[in-house]
Design a protein around this motif. Structure first.
Motif, short mmCIF file in Angstrom:
data_model
loop_
_atom_site.label_atom_id
_atom_site.label_comp_id
_atom_site.label_asym_id
_atom_site.label_seq_id
_atom_site.Cartn_x
_atom_site.Cartn_y
_atom_site.Cartn_z
N LEU A 188 -3.12 17.48 -16.53
CA LEU A 188 -2.84 16.09 -16.17
C LEU A 188 -1.41 15.95 -15.66
N TRP A 189 -1.27 15.09 -14.64
CA TRP A 189 0.02 14.78 -14.04
C TRP A 189 0.17 13.27 -14.02
N HIS A 190 1.33 12.78 -14.44
CA HIS A 190 1.60 11.35 -14.38
C HIS A 190 2.19 11.04 -13.01
N VAL A 191 1.55 10.11 -12.30
CA VAL A 191 1.94 9.78 -10.93
C VAL A 191 2.46 8.35 -10.88
N THR A 192 3.59 8.16 -10.21
CA THR A 192 4.11 6.84 -9.88
C THR A 192 4.25 6.79 -8.37
N LEU A 193 3.51 5.88 -7.75
CA LEU A 193 3.50 5.72 -6.30
C LEU A 193 4.09 4.36 -5.97
N CYS A 194 5.10 4.33 -5.11
CA CYS A 194 5.74 3.08 -4.70
C CYS A 194 5.46 2.85 -3.22
N VAL A 195 5.05 1.62 -2.90
CA VAL A 195 4.77 1.25 -1.52
C VAL A 195 5.54 -0.02 -1.19
N LEU A 235 -5.00 -4.67 -5.11
CA LEU A 235 -4.70 -3.73 -6.19
C LEU A 235 -5.80 -3.70 -7.24
N GLU A 236 -6.41 -4.85 -7.51
CA GLU A 236 -7.53 -4.88 -8.45
C GLU A 236 -8.71 -4.09 -7.89
N GLN A 237 -8.95 -4.19 -6.59
CA GLN A 237 -10.03 -3.41 -5.98
C GLN A 237 -9.69 -1.93 -6.02
N ARG A 240 -2.30 10.51 -0.32
CA ARG A 240 -3.45 10.01 0.44
C ARG A 240 -4.02 8.72 -0.15
N LEU A 241 -3.71 8.42 -1.40
CA LEU A 241 -4.35 7.31 -2.11
C LEU A 241 -4.27 5.99 -1.37
N TRP A 242 -3.09 5.55 -0.98
CA TRP A 242 -2.91 4.24 -0.35
C TRP A 242 -3.66 4.17 0.98
N HIS A 262 -7.57 4.18 0.75
CA HIS A 262 -8.17 2.97 0.17
C HIS A 262 -7.72 1.69 0.87
N ARG A 263 -6.85 1.82 1.86
CA ARG A 263 -6.31 0.63 2.51
C ARG A 263 -7.39 -0.26 3.10
N SER A 264 -8.34 0.31 3.80
CA SER A 264 -9.41 -0.49 4.40
C SER A 264 -10.39 -1.02 3.36
N SER A 265 -10.90 -0.13 2.51
CA SER A 265 -11.93 -0.54 1.55
C SER A 265 -11.41 -1.56 0.54
N ALA A 266 -10.15 -1.44 0.13
CA ALA A 266 -9.58 -2.38 -0.84
C ALA A 266 -8.82 -3.51 -0.16
N ARG A 267 -8.74 -3.47 1.17
CA ARG A 267 -7.99 -4.46 1.97
C ARG A 267 -6.56 -4.60 1.44
N LEU A 268 -5.90 -3.45 1.34
CA LEU A 268 -4.51 -3.40 0.89
C LEU A 268 -3.59 -3.74 2.06
N PRO A 269 -2.40 -4.24 1.78
CA PRO A 269 -1.44 -4.52 2.85
C PRO A 269 -1.10 -3.23 3.62
N PRO A 270 -0.68 -3.34 4.87
CA PRO A 270 -0.34 -2.15 5.67
C PRO A 270 1.04 -1.60 5.33
N TRP A 271 1.30 -1.39 4.06
CA TRP A 271 2.59 -0.92 3.61
C TRP A 271 2.66 0.60 3.69
N LYS A 272 3.87 1.09 3.64
CA LYS A 272 4.13 2.54 3.68
C LYS A 272 4.54 3.01 2.29
#
Length: 161
Positions: free
Chosen positions: A52-59, A73-75, A113-115, A118-128
């Protein structure tokens, strides 16, 4: 998504690793970190074990309505069941979760790859992606014990900063 056949989690704690007692210095369930190794398969070949690896991703990016950020984010949490907690504002977010992978390189590749995936399917903002930290369980627990780890997780879920 289930853990792979080679995943070793004898304490049965998995994603509960984020729920530690900072005063105690170890996880509440007495978990220990497993070093990667080789586990012989029935026919004599060897396979690399996961850990297991603990991941923190900032966008971050252009402002978006808070309701849309939260909904996205809920999606994402629904689509990626190992997501522990997300914090967000109208122009940035932080996502924390545990990833099962054989090494840091694999865990980081999945996180990067996560953001986008899932950007389209979760309708996430187009952030980097503007930040990524991937640490092993031992380092995570050491930081918590020494009092300088990530802020204690709010109850699992999506929360404003």
């Amino acid at each position: 998504m289930e853990a792979g056949a080679d995943f070793q989690d004898p304490d049965g704690i998995g994603a509960l690793d984020d729920l530690v007692d900072a005063d105690a210095g170890t996880d509440d369930l007495g978990g220990t970190d497993r070093e990667p190794g080789r586990d012989p398969e029935p026919h004599g070949s060897e396979r690399v074990m996961s850990k297991l690896w603990h991941v923190t991703l900032c966008v971050s990016g252009a402002e978006a309505p808070l309701k849309e950020v939260r909904r996205g984010l809920e999606q994402l949490a629904h689509d990626h069941p190992f997501l522990l907690t997300s914090r967000y504002a109208n122009d940035h977010a932080e996502i924390r979760y545990w990833e099962e992978a054989r090494d840091l390189h694999d865990a980081a590749a999945v996180a990067l790859r996560l953001w986008g995936e899932h950007r389209s399917s979760a309708r996430l903002p187009p952030w980097k992606i503007v930040g990524l930290e991937v640490i092993d369980r031992e380092t995570y627990h050491q930081r918590i014990a020494e009092g300088y780890g990530p802020p204690p997780a709010a109850p699992v879920g999506v929360h404003p900063f």
